[in-house]
Design a protein around this motif. Sequence first.
Motif, PDB file in Angstrom:
ATOM      1  N   TRP A  32      45.767  53.629  49.407  1.00  0.00           N
ATOM      2  CA  TRP A  32      45.804  54.769  50.338  1.00  0.00           C
ATOM      3  C   TRP A  32      45.595  56.038  49.321  1.00  0.00           C
ATOM      4  O   TRP A  32      46.244  56.074  48.222  1.00  0.00           O
ATOM      5  N   HIS A  71      49.970  52.172  64.949  1.00  0.00           N
ATOM      6  CA  HIS A  71      50.325  50.795  64.230  1.00  0.00           C
ATOM      7  C   HIS A  71      51.583  50.216  64.757  1.00  0.00           C
ATOM      8  O   HIS A  71      52.414  51.073  65.295  1.00  0.00           O
ATOM      9  N   ASP A  74      54.243  50.430  61.400  1.00  0.00           N
ATOM     10  CA  ASP A  74      54.362  51.561  60.588  1.00  0.00           C
ATOM     11  C   ASP A  74      54.317  52.962  61.576  1.00  0.00           C
ATOM     12  O   ASP A  74      53.275  53.042  62.224  1.00  0.00           O
ATOM     13  N   ARG A  77      51.409  55.656  60.752  1.00  0.00           N
ATOM     14  CA  ARG A  77      49.939  55.084  60.941  1.00  0.00           C
ATOM     15  C   ARG A  77      49.343  55.151  62.009  1.00  0.00           C
ATOM     16  O   ARG A  77      50.018  54.401  63.266  1.00  0.00           O
ATOM     17  N   ASP A  79      44.810  53.964  63.577  1.00  0.00           N
ATOM     18  CA  ASP A  79      43.825  53.541  63.259  1.00  0.00           C
ATOM     19  C   ASP A  79      42.604  54.084  64.269  1.00  0.00           C
ATOM     20  O   ASP A  79      43.049  54.120  65.469  1.00  0.00           O
ATOM     21  N   TYR A  88      41.630  53.566  58.477  1.00  0.00           N
ATOM     22  CA  TYR A  88      42.962  53.321  58.544  1.00  0.00           C
ATOM     23  C   TYR A  88      43.689  54.645  58.305  1.00  0.00           C
ATOM     24  O   TYR A  88      43.529  54.907  57.154  1.00  0.00           O
ATOM     25  N   ARG A  90      47.138  57.533  57.815  1.00  0.00           N
ATOM     26  CA  ARG A  90      48.625  57.458  57.855  1.00  0.00           C
ATOM     27  C   ARG A  90      49.036  58.998  57.730  1.00  0.00           C
ATOM     28  O   ARG A  90      48.500  59.720  56.519  1.00  0.00           O
ATOM     29  N   LYS A  97      51.719  62.523  62.873  1.00  0.00           N
ATOM     30  CA  LYS A  97      50.795  61.103  63.518  1.00  0.00           C
ATOM     31  C   LYS A  97      50.727  61.562  64.936  1.00  0.00           C
ATOM     32  O   LYS A  97      49.708  61.403  65.455  1.00  0.00           O
TER      33      LYS A  97
END
Length: 555
Positions: A32, A71, A74, A77, A79, A88, A90, A97
Motif C-alpha cells: 500500500w 470491502h 476492511d 477499503r 475497490d 484497490y 483504502r 471511505k
Amino acid sequence: MADDNSSEDSDVENQNEFAGVLSKWTNYIHGWQDRYIVLKNGTLSYYKSEQERGYGCRGALSLAKAIIKPHEFDECRFDVSVNDCVWYLRADSIDSKQSWVEALESYKVESGYGTGSENSLKRHGSTVSLQSNTYSTASGSSFKRSSRNIREKLAEIETFKDILCRQIDSLQKYFDYCVEDANHKLPDKDNLPVVDFKGEAITFKSTTAAVIDTLTHCAELVTQREESWHKRLDKEVDRRKKAEALSHSYFMQIQKIRTVHPGPDLEEGPHSVLADDEFYDAVESGLDKMEEEQELRERLKNGPAIPESPPPVSPAIHHRLWPEIDRTVTEQVAMARMGIGECGSGWQLFAEDGEMKMYRREEEVDGLVVDPLKAVHVVKGITGHEVCHYFFNPQYRHDWETSLENMSVIENISEDTVTFMQVYKRIWPASQRDIVFWSHMRKLPNEKDRDGPDIWTVVNNSTEYPEYPANNGKCVRMSLKVCLMCQTRVNPPKDGAPLSRSDVSCKITYCSVVNPGGWAPPSVLRAVYKREYPKFLKRFTAYVINQTKNKPIMF
C-alpha cells in the motif's frame, strides 16, 4: 467578456472536483502506498502526490462502466473496477471511505455516462506519454545532422536551378538573335552576343551532374533514416517482448509463492503477498483442521479419566511475582464485576447465542488489534469452582485447548498459582506463536447484596522469564490478560429433596485482552475473534459439563 466566461467555467470545474489522499495497492513488493486521487468530470485519476499533479497523472479510469465495491472485512477499503482493471483503495477512516464511495456513486448517477463522446475517457498526460515526448525529442536530436544535410542539399539544388535558368536565358537570347539574323531583320550585326558554347556546355554538365549527385545523396539520407527507424522499431519490439517475458516470469514467481508456503517473513507482515480475504481463508482452514483433530482425539479417547492430583503447595505470598499477581487479580476482578454500561462507552455486542452474549471494543496498539473482549454466559448443571478448576489445572488444558502444540509448567508457585510456557499450533500463513504467563485461582469474598454464595476466579497474565526469551527462534511472542469469574447459583429443591445438578447453574464472566505480537490484517483478527471466542466458551463449558456429570458437586 470571454475572459470572464472562461474564469466562470473554470470555477464550475473546480467545484465539481473531489480529491484527496488515499492508500492504493501498488504491487506485492511495495504494498500500500499513499496516492493523490482526483475525481473530476466522470474520470478517476491518480498522481504520486499533489505536488506532481502538473506533470501528468499516472493512470485514469472512466466511471462510465465502473463498479464500486466496499470491502467485506476492511471497513476502510473499497475497490473500483472497470473490466479487468481494478484499483484497490483504502481511506484512513470509515467516514472518509464513505464520502469517497458516495461521491463515486453520485457521479455515475448524475452524469449519465455512455451516450456522448464527452463522457468517454479523456486522454491525460501520463508519465508514459511524458516519457514518450521526451524520448521523441531525444531521438529527433540524433537526426539533426541528417536533417541539416538535407536542407543544405536542397539549397544547393536551388542554386543549381538558378545557374541553369541563367544559361537557358543566355542561349535563348543567342538563338533569338540568330533567328533575326537569318530573316535579315538584324540591323546591327556587330551587336550579336558572343556565347562561349564550350564553357556553357561544361557548366551545364557540371550543374546537372551536381543536381544528380545531390538528389542521390538526399535519397541515401532518406534511406538511412528509414533504416534507422526500422532498427528502432525492432529494438522496441524486442524490448516489449522482454518486458512481457519478465512480467510472465514475475507472475509465475508470485504464483509459486502462493502455491509453496514460504517462510514467516514473507507470509506475515504489512507487505504480505496474500490479500486480507485470502489471509482469513487460510487462517479459517487451519482452525477448522484443529477442530477436526480435536473431534478425532475425543472419539479415540478411551479408558478411565486421568486422576486428579493437585500440584505441590508452596507459599505464593512470598514469591517475587506475588505483588504483580495480587494487584492484577484485584484489577481484573473489579473490571469483570462492572456492567457493560459501567465499563465506559464503546462496547459492541458482536455475538449472541441463547444465554451467551459477547461484547468488544475496537482498539489497536502500534497497528496491532488488541480489542478488549467481555463475555457473559450462564450454564446449567455446573458450579463456579468446577469451571475454574478445569480452566486452571494444567492436566486438563490439552483436553479443551485445541490450538495447543506444546504446554509445559515452568514453575509450581503454589497450589493456586502456576506459570506456563505454551506453544500454539501454526496456522498458515501466520507465524507460530508462543506465550509465557502465570495463572492464579482463588475464591473471592462475597460482596453483600451483589454476589452469590460461591464465587471463584482464574486470572492469567503474561510475564517474563530470562530462561524463556521472547521471539527467540521460529515463534512470535504474544501477550494476554484474561479473567474468568464464575458465580454459582443454587435453586434449593422442594420438599427437602437432595440437591442435584439440575438445581445449580453458573454465571460466567470472561474478560480478555490479547496482543498477537506479530503482524496480521486487522480485519482478519476481528473476523477470527467473532468466529472463535463464542465457539471457545461453548466448547469449554461443554467439556466441564461432560467431566462433572457423574461426579459429586464441587462447591
